[in-house]
Scaffold this active site. Sequence first.
Site, PDB file in Angstrom:
ATOM      1  N   GLU A 100       0.894  -1.137  -0.088  1.00  0.00           N
ATOM      2  CA  GLU A 100      -0.097   0.059   0.212  1.00  0.00           C
ATOM      3  C   GLU A 100       0.957   1.363   0.040  1.00  0.00           C
ATOM      4  O   GLU A 100       0.294   2.211  -0.299  1.00  0.00           O
ATOM      5  CB  GLU A 100      -0.943   0.141   1.225  1.00  0.00           C
ATOM      6  CG  GLU A 100      -2.096  -1.156   1.092  1.00  0.00           C
ATOM      7  CD  GLU A 100      -2.960  -1.269   2.192  1.00  0.00           C
ATOM      8  OE1 GLU A 100      -4.067  -1.556   2.319  1.00  0.00           O
ATOM      9  OE2 GLU A 100      -2.600  -1.184   3.313  1.00  0.00           O
ATOM     10  N   ASP A 150     -11.964  -6.640  -3.313  1.00  0.00           N
ATOM     11  CA  ASP A 150     -12.836  -7.655  -3.428  1.00  0.00           C
ATOM     12  C   ASP A 150     -14.088  -7.348  -2.718  1.00  0.00           C
ATOM     13  O   ASP A 150     -14.252  -6.328  -2.388  1.00  0.00           O
ATOM     14  CB  ASP A 150     -12.031  -8.850  -2.240  1.00  0.00           C
ATOM     15  CG  ASP A 150     -11.862  -8.272  -0.995  1.00  0.00           C
ATOM     16  OD1 ASP A 150     -10.737  -7.855  -0.550  1.00  0.00           O
ATOM     17  OD2 ASP A 150     -12.765  -8.503  -0.230  1.00  0.00           O
TER      18      ASP A 150
END
Length: 235
Positions: A12, A196
């Site tokens: 990230e 997701d």
Amino acid sequence: MKIAIMGAMPEEIAPILEKLKDYKTTNYAGNKYYEATYNGIELVIAYSKIGKVFSALTASTMIEHFGAEKLLFSGVAGAVSPKLKVGDLIVATKLAQHDLDITAFGHPFGFVPEGSVFVEANKALIEMSKQVAKEMGKSVVEGIIATGDQFVANEERKNWIGSTFEADALEMEGGSVAVVCDALGVDFFILRAISDAADMDASFSFDEFLETSAIESAEFVMKMVDKIVLSLNKN
Ligand code: ADE
């Protein structure tokens, strides 16, 4: 002005470190903190490790030890709202802890005495993100993010979080970072790109899309930094 940019996982913050190239690394409280000067302002960057405890520690450290005055979080999330698809960006308007439960004492989910179910993100930074999205030609959804120490890969749990907190997305750090920033009076902004759908395929989808979604989020957050720099130079 010193701005903290944090993520939970190496993936990230990697796109941000790659963009900066030159930075100083400091080991502190069991973690690595990266400091750089960017367009005339100071940045401190770190990934916390996953979950509410590590993220609260990192956010506190960035503020109290490194002197960050604003905090931007960049990362990925599971979609709760069916409108959100892999790669979509969501900006948190407010955040809650979905796994905080003293309902046995008559309190609502996500609440402890002297706290609140939701912590609101900084409105000026959210406003700024709308301009950034426009300039980048991207659509960014504003919504509620629910946080808990749980990777949700279960339709039933996801739907419960959605109906209990009116959450649009879920993840594992935003709510705790929000509590820390709110308590210490630091403006914060939580951005997530969907990796997701928090359903039975979530772990496969997460593994497949973590990197690309993290890049989406990181690119946007760096544009937010540019916008903050511009606004500082104007004043
Ligand atoms: N971050 C990204 N996807 C997630 C999920 N399904 N559960 C918790 N955190 C997430």
